[in-house]
Design a protein around this motif. Sequence first.
Motif, PDB file in Angstrom:
ATOM      1  N   THR A 240       0.849  -1.464   0.276  1.00 27.06           N
ATOM      2  CA  THR A 240       0.048   0.057   0.200  1.00 27.06           C
ATOM      3  C   THR A 240       0.839   1.667  -0.092  1.00 27.06           C
ATOM      4  OG1 THR A 240      -0.151  -0.354   2.440  1.00 27.06           O
ATOM      5  CG2 THR A 240      -1.759  -1.131   0.687  1.00 27.06           C
ATOM      6  N   GLY A 241       2.177   1.356   0.375  1.00 28.35           N
ATOM      7  CA  GLY A 241       3.005   2.161   0.485  1.00 28.35           C
ATOM      8  C   GLY A 241       4.440   1.835   0.651  1.00 28.35           C
ATOM      9  N   VAL A 242       5.120   2.998   0.353  1.00 28.50           N
ATOM     10  CA  VAL A 242       6.366   2.670   0.573  1.00 28.50           C
ATOM     11  C   VAL A 242       6.923   4.242   0.516  1.00 28.50           C
ATOM     12  CG1 VAL A 242       8.959   2.521   0.042  1.00 28.50           C
ATOM     13  CG2 VAL A 242       6.811   0.893  -0.182  1.00 28.50           C
ATOM     14  N   SER A 243       7.495   4.423   2.687  1.00 24.26           N
ATOM     15  CA  SER A 243       8.151   5.165   3.301  1.00 24.26           C
ATOM     16  C   SER A 243       9.729   5.236   3.252  1.00 24.26           C
ATOM     17  CB  SER A 243       7.630   6.080   4.012  1.00 24.26           C
ATOM     18  OG  SER A 243       8.550   6.963   5.187  1.00 24.26           O
ATOM     19  N   GLY A 244      10.934   5.108   2.477  1.00 32.09           N
ATOM     20  CA  GLY A 244      12.071   4.905   3.148  1.00 32.09           C
ATOM     21  C   GLY A 244      12.103   3.226   2.944  1.00 32.09           C
ATOM     22  N   ASP A 245      12.981   2.746   4.077  1.00 29.50           N
ATOM     23  CA  ASP A 245      12.561   1.559   3.903  1.00 29.50           C
ATOM     24  C   ASP A 245      11.481   0.484   4.544  1.00 29.50           C
ATOM     25  OD1 ASP A 245      15.668   1.050   3.640  1.00 29.50           O
ATOM     26  OD2 ASP A 245      16.620   1.122   5.472  1.00 29.50           O
ATOM     27  N   SER A 246      10.767   1.401   4.951  1.00 29.06           N
ATOM     28  CA  SER A 246       9.419   1.176   5.078  1.00 29.06           C
ATOM     29  C   SER A 246       8.660   0.011   4.202  1.00 29.06           C
ATOM     30  CB  SER A 246       8.281   2.209   6.380  1.00 29.06           C
ATOM     31  OG  SER A 246       9.736   1.922   7.136  1.00 29.06           O
ATOM     32  N   VAL A 247       7.739  -0.186   4.465  1.00 29.34           N
ATOM     33  CA  VAL A 247       6.744  -0.919   3.753  1.00 29.34           C
ATOM     34  C   VAL A 247       5.687  -1.143   4.444  1.00 29.34           C
ATOM     35  CG1 VAL A 247       6.379  -2.970   2.158  1.00 29.34           C
ATOM     36  CG2 VAL A 247       8.934  -2.134   2.040  1.00 29.34           C
ATOM     37  N   SER A 248       4.424  -0.322   4.014  1.00 31.06           N
ATOM     38  CA  SER A 248       3.501  -1.062   4.233  1.00 31.06           C
ATOM     39  C   SER A 248       2.244  -1.882   3.604  1.00 31.06           C
ATOM     40  CB  SER A 248       2.546   0.586   4.604  1.00 31.06           C
ATOM     41  OG  SER A 248       3.163   1.302   5.258  1.00 31.06           O
ATOM     42  N   PHE A 249       1.930  -2.912   4.165  1.00 34.48           N
ATOM     43  CA  PHE A 249       1.016  -3.841   3.180  1.00 34.48           C
ATOM     44  C   PHE A 249      -0.343  -4.455   4.223  1.00 34.48           C
ATOM     45  CE2 PHE A 249       4.545  -5.987   5.187  1.00 34.48           C
ATOM     46  CZ  PHE A 249       3.787  -6.851   5.512  1.00 34.48           C
ATOM     47  N   GLY A 250      -0.785  -5.267   2.737  1.00 36.11           N
ATOM     48  CA  GLY A 250      -2.462  -6.150   3.334  1.00 36.11           C
ATOM     49  C   GLY A 250      -1.493  -6.871   2.742  1.00 36.11           C
TER      50      GLY A 250
END
Length: 258
Positions: free
Chosen positions: A71-81
């Motif tokens: 659902t999104g990427v910010s720097g090294d962080s991945v948001s996902f469902g």
Amino acid sequence: MFFGVFVLFVLSAASFSMVFGEMMSSNVGVAGGDVFRYGYVCYFNSSDPHAVPSATFSSINETDYFMINVTGVSGDSVSFGTTLKDLNGLSHVGVCSMNVGTGAASSSGYGGPADASGFFFMARGMGMMGRMFPSSASSPTINDTQSIPYPSGARLTNHYVTSTTVNGMMVNSDFYFDQATGMMVQWRQQYIQASGNVQTNTTQMMKISSSSVWAIPEYSTFLVASAFIVGLPVSLLVVLGAVKFRRLQELKNGLRNY
């Protein structure tokens, strides 16, 4: 007017440079909107003919698919469902995040199998002996790299292996990751327990079946093998039938000549 255009140009260039720089420095190889779907199965084998798998493992084979939606990427962080859909239509969903630099992961709801949920992603572009999570001093390292063929072309795939013993039971795990994206493409976990002369082997496996990033084979090796197994007896019957027919014709011709 010229000054205003110049300011807008400088601001746009700075913004692009920041975004491009962040993309280049990030260890993330996926992007928002990427979707990955997996098959999820369990295998059970025991030298004790009366042994049966636990209800937890048996329920795995009632799975239609498991899906990860970035659902999104910010720097090294991945948001996902995550979504686990049963064959009966029931769905189990989760909202998750993972930092591929440190390996830290969190989830709310159903985030996937407990022993795999912390390994859905690794840093992109890493090869053999490379650290999966570059910012972590205790990060596991890739054991080997191999090339996997796909309809869209071969892709380098990283392989990580781990083995532990818990309460006398050996637990072997294999993880495979697409090297370019850092995405997990297969996970296999095997439990081997011995008690006297009885040995029990329980294996669960999650393997990618479709991806929005690259094409996955439509037919599995199992289906191709099944088609061969079914087709071989049919072919033999056709050959045997032809031989028998030819012999009957020769016999008839011999009687006529007699």
